[in-house]
Design an enzyme around this catalytic site. Structure first.
Site, mmCIF file in Angstrom:
data_model
loop_
_atom_site.group_PDB
_atom_site.id
_atom_site.type_symbol
_atom_site.label_atom_id
_atom_site.label_comp_id
_atom_site.label_asym_id
_atom_site.label_seq_id
_atom_site.Cartn_x
_atom_site.Cartn_y
_atom_site.Cartn_z
ATOM 1 N N ASP A 1 -22.752 11.225 -11.569
ATOM 2 C CA ASP A 1 -24.122 10.880 -11.167
ATOM 3 C C ASP A 1 -24.161 10.076 -9.872
ATOM 4 O O ASP A 1 -25.226 9.623 -9.453
ATOM 5 C CB ASP A 1 -24.836 10.108 -12.279
ATOM 6 C CG ASP A 1 -24.101 8.815 -12.678
ATOM 7 O OD1 ASP A 1 -23.036 8.528 -12.092
ATOM 8 O OD2 ASP A 1 -24.589 8.113 -13.584
ATOM 9 N N CYS B 1 0.822 -1.210 0.000
ATOM 10 C CA CYS B 1 0.000 0.000 0.000
ATOM 11 C C CYS B 1 0.857 1.261 0.000
ATOM 12 O O CYS B 1 0.493 2.276 -0.601
ATOM 13 C CB CYS B 1 -0.939 -0.004 1.201
ATOM 14 S SG CYS B 1 -2.140 -1.347 1.179
#
Length: 218
Positions: free
Chosen positions: A139, A45
């Protein structure tokens, strides 16, 4: 909750390394990449967050916001950022959500509803399912979900490629073929009849009637 493509991305409020986030409000009219991590101070990570900081201008150019998440505190994220800067030569230049109560991870189906306790006592293996990439449209709908194992670093160049496709196909009635890159030929969407296609695209190449190939629209 199991999220799928086309679902509305769950809204939430959380603290981050850049202050409070009200997620849908923060999205605004932008595209978003939300990518999650099982634990701060983990090796794979660390490389991912550094690389995302390096290529952030590519996301900016496409009107895409980046936001990270890890099941740790914002204070831990801030300490981790120093390590990322030292080892990857670039500190995160985007917010990272502190999810020490696991709320967002649960909203997004990355941890079971039963997950609880002190996040500092959990190991990366306890949170190994918190390795997702969500691409979310203006959206607020989920357009892409990728899930990676802890042992495999994510390919964010591929995420950029997919965003190029998503943004193109949102504007034009086309699909993109295998390994498509910006500027290459595309396929007329199956929902477009031949008569409509002639009006929109003119001529096309068709190795089969259902494969109608045209240059990428501008």
């Amino acid at each position: 909750m199991t999220l799928t493509i086309g679902d509305t991305a769950p809204d939430f409020e959380a603290d981050s390394t850049e202050g409070p986030v009200r997620f849908h409000e923060w999205i605004g009219d932008s595209w978003v990449v939300l990518f999650s991590h099982p634990k701060d101070f983990t090796p794979v990570c660390t490389t991912e967050l550094g690389y995302m900081a390096t290529i952030k201008p590519e996301f900016d150019r496409r009107g895409v916001k980046i936001i990270g998440l890890s099941v740790d505190t914002v204070t831990d994220h801030q300490r981790w950022a120093a390590d990322i800067a030292e080892t990857q030569r670039r500190a995160p230049n985007y917010p990272i959500i502190g999810d020490a109560d696991f709320a967002v991870a649960k909203f997004y189906g990355m941890l079971p509803a039963s997950a609880s306790g002190n996040p500092a006592a959990r190991t990366p293996a306890d949170n190994q399912t918190v390795r997702n990439v969500f691409v979310i449209g203006p959206d607020k709908k989920i357009k892409l979900i990728l899930v990676y194992p802890m042992t495999t670093g994510r390919n964010f160049d591929e995420v950029l490629r997919v965003i190029d496709s998503l943004q193109l196909t949102a504007r034009h009635r086309v699909s993109t073929p295998v390994n498509w890159r910006q500027g290459e030929d595309v396929i007329i969407a199956g929902s477009v009849s031949d008569d409509e296609a002639r009006q929109i695209f003119g001529d096309w190449k068709a190795p089969k009637p259902y494969i109608r190939i045209v240059p990428q629209p501008g």
